[in-house]
Design a protein around this motif. Structure first.
Motif, PDB file in Angstrom:
ATOM      1  N   ASN A  81       3.587   6.158  -5.573  1.00  0.00           N
ATOM      2  CA  ASN A  81       3.164   6.158  -7.115  1.00  0.00           C
ATOM      3  C   ASN A  81       4.629   6.741  -8.112  1.00  0.00           C
ATOM      4  OD1 ASN A  81       1.515   8.700  -8.742  1.00  0.00           O
ATOM      5  ND2 ASN A  81       0.933   6.708  -8.822  1.00  0.00           N
TER       6      ASN A  81
ATOM      7  N   HIS B  97      -0.008   9.397   3.071  1.00  0.00           N
ATOM      8  CA  HIS B  97      -0.278   8.210   3.242  1.00  0.00           C
ATOM      9  C   HIS B  97      -0.601   7.778   4.642  1.00  0.00           C
ATOM     10  CE1 HIS B  97      -1.566   4.012   2.408  1.00  0.00           C
ATOM     11  NE2 HIS B  97      -0.296   3.684   3.057  1.00  0.00           N
TER      12      HIS B  97
ATOM     13  N   ASN C 101       4.091  11.848  -0.975  1.00  0.00           N
ATOM     14  CA  ASN C 101       2.732  10.908  -0.951  1.00  0.00           C
ATOM     15  C   ASN C 101       2.722   9.828  -0.048  1.00  0.00           C
ATOM     16  OD1 ASN C 101       1.589  12.183  -3.191  1.00  0.00           O
ATOM     17  ND2 ASN C 101       2.128  10.369  -4.767  1.00  0.00           N
ATOM     18  N   VAL C 102       4.071   9.383   0.424  1.00  0.00           N
ATOM     19  CA  VAL C 102       4.113   8.255   1.427  1.00  0.00           C
ATOM     20  C   VAL C 102       3.726   8.854   2.968  1.00  0.00           C
ATOM     21  CG1 VAL C 102       5.695   6.823   2.777  1.00  0.00           C
ATOM     22  CG2 VAL C 102       5.579   6.896   0.157  1.00  0.00           C
TER      23      VAL C 102
ATOM     24  N   THR D 278       2.446   1.752  -3.529  1.00  0.00           N
ATOM     25  CA  THR D 278       1.326   2.146  -4.398  1.00  0.00           C
ATOM     26  C   THR D 278       0.943   3.802  -3.871  1.00  0.00           C
ATOM     27  OG1 THR D 278       0.401   0.145  -4.324  1.00  0.00           O
ATOM     28  CG2 THR D 278      -0.929   2.047  -4.944  1.00  0.00           C
ATOM     29  N   ALA D 279       1.067   4.129  -2.576  1.00  0.00           N
ATOM     30  CA  ALA D 279       1.016   5.605  -2.544  1.00  0.00           C
ATOM     31  C   ALA D 279       2.343   6.521  -3.001  1.00  0.00           C
ATOM     32  CB  ALA D 279       1.037   5.778  -1.107  1.00  0.00           C
TER      33      ALA D 279
ATOM     34  N   ALA E 133       0.820  -1.342   0.018  1.00  0.00           N
ATOM     35  CA  ALA E 133      -0.026   0.002   0.062  1.00  0.00           C
ATOM     36  C   ALA E 133       0.811   1.420  -0.147  1.00  0.00           C
ATOM     37  CB  ALA E 133      -0.951   0.096   1.292  1.00  0.00           C
ATOM     38  N   ALA E 134       2.116   1.199   0.726  1.00  0.00           N
ATOM     39  CA  ALA E 134       2.898   2.213   0.805  1.00  0.00           C
ATOM     40  C   ALA E 134       3.612   2.524  -0.404  1.00  0.00           C
ATOM     41  CB  ALA E 134       3.705   2.238   1.960  1.00  0.00           C
TER      42      ALA E 134
ATOM     43  N   GLU F 145      -3.369  16.111  -0.438  1.00  0.00           N
ATOM     44  CA  GLU F 145      -3.819  15.097  -1.249  1.00  0.00           C
ATOM     45  C   GLU F 145      -2.808  14.376  -2.151  1.00  0.00           C
ATOM     46  OE1 GLU F 145      -7.073  14.555  -1.538  1.00  0.00           O
ATOM     47  OE2 GLU F 145      -7.546  15.817  -0.065  1.00  0.00           O
ATOM     48  N   LEU F 146      -2.794  13.131  -2.057  1.00  0.00           N
ATOM     49  CA  LEU F 146      -1.906  12.322  -2.838  1.00  0.00           C
ATOM     50  C   LEU F 146      -2.031  12.624  -4.449  1.00  0.00           C
ATOM     51  CD1 LEU F 146      -2.548   8.850  -1.682  1.00  0.00           C
ATOM     52  CD2 LEU F 146      -0.811  10.337  -0.900  1.00  0.00           C
TER      53      LEU F 146
END
Length: 334
Positions: free
Chosen positions: A178, A234, A230-231, A175-176, A172-173, A241-242
């Motif tokens: 990105n 997250h 982003n992380v 993916t965050a 999940a991290a 916002e991401l």
């Protein structure tokens, strides 16, 4: 176990913004009572999660140091919920020398964990992080790129783990973060790796490979900065916002993703990073360095996918990694 000689010059557990060092006593020819000074920033604001952020685990990889220097310089305490522990030059001696390993002891910090408090300089750094910093952390972000000898498509990575909950949190991290590519990464050699130390403690880890060639680019630095922010968003450490763009999922299901040289010579890459390759396709050639009129050694892909890494210098030695193939799609999709 012996006490580690490293000590922080700033508090690790007080609200505010603190810039200082981890000081490691190091007696040497030019400084009898000298020290290795590892730059450190701690930013804390009340309760919340702790992120341990590291760059220059290898000293010739620069996106992490750039992103972390900017974060340390710009971030105010009131912008944080929880704590940031920032080490932009994790292996400070290697960073100052512009080399992968430490010029002091030739130590590869990313193969030195869990380290030793009475060992070499590199082993002492690993031990201090293992025993004093990692227990404080909820998430670790460790920036890598190819250094002087490899080049990569820019990706964030996570590993398959025995603990399903930790694995899910790591993915999940990732993916965050990105990055343009997101890779389930299989390591050639995970013994002594910082990644392994983090994951075995049940912490969330995001690692990267963001370029290479012993430098960084405007694009790779931007990817590092965006992904880092982003992380932290997250995990609720920063607000915002991401920033999300398309990311290509990749996996590395086996050793047949790797190609290694079996000779020395002049390196010729035949396809570029990010290009598709089929099993049997010619990936690289190695020409003799000492004569003409001799056919080159040919290296062909063992499986299909995308070229995600390549040898960078124009000369190559026997045993060097030539290329890495990533397979599109994550395991659940394959």
């Amino acid at each position: 176990m012996a006490e580690n000689p490293i000590s922080p010059t700033i508090p690790l557990d007080q609200d505010g913004v603190f810039h200082g060092f981890l000081r490691l006593p190091y007696s040497r020819d030019d400084s009898a009572w000298g020290s290795v000074m590892i730059p450190l920033t701690v930013i804390q604001n009340g309760p919340g999660k702790t992120a341990l952020l590291t760059g220059a685990n290898h000293g010739d990889e620069y996106e992490g140091p750039v992103a972390l220097q900017e974060l340390a310089f710009l971030t105010k305490a009131e912008e944080v919920r929880g704590r940031l522990i920032i080490l932009p030059y994790f292996n400070a001696p290697a960073f100052r020398a512009g080399t992968r390993t430490s010029p002091i002891d030739r130590g590869n910090l990313n193969r030195a964990f869990p380290g030793r408090p009475d060992g070499t300089v590199t082993e002492k750094i690993a031990d201090y992080v293992q025993r004093s910093l990692l227990p404080l952390a909820d998430v670790a972000v460790d920036f890598h790129s190819g250094g002087k000898t490899l080049d990569f498509v820019p990706f964030a990575a996570a590993h398959l783990l025995e603990d399903a909950a930790t694995q899910e949190a790591c993915f999940a991290a990732m993916t965050a973060f990105n990055a343009p590519y997101s890779v389930q990464l299989s390591e050639i050699d995970s013994v002594g790796m910082y990644d392994t130390a983090v994951e075995q403690m049940g912490k969330v880890l995001v690692t990267t490979e963001l370029g290479g060639g012993g430098t960084s680019t405007a694009r790779s630095n931007a990817i590092a900065k965006k992904g880092l922010r982003n992380v932290l968003i997250h995990f609720g450490i920063l607000e915002g916002e991401l920033q999300v763009e398309p990311s290509v999922p990749l996996t590395m299901p086996g050793e047949d993703c790797y190609l290694f040289s079996e000779g020395d010579g002049l390196f010729e890459i035949m396809i570029d990073l990010g290009e598709a390759v089929e099993a049997g396709d010619l990936v690289a050639r190695i020409w003799p360095a000492d004569r003409t009129g001799v056919a080159p050694q040919e290296l062909r892909a063992k499986r299909g996918g995308l070229l995600i890494s390549r040898h960078f210098p124009g000369l190559i030695k026997s045993g060097d990694c030539v290329a890495v193939i990533g397979v599109p799609g994550l395991p659940a999709e394959s």
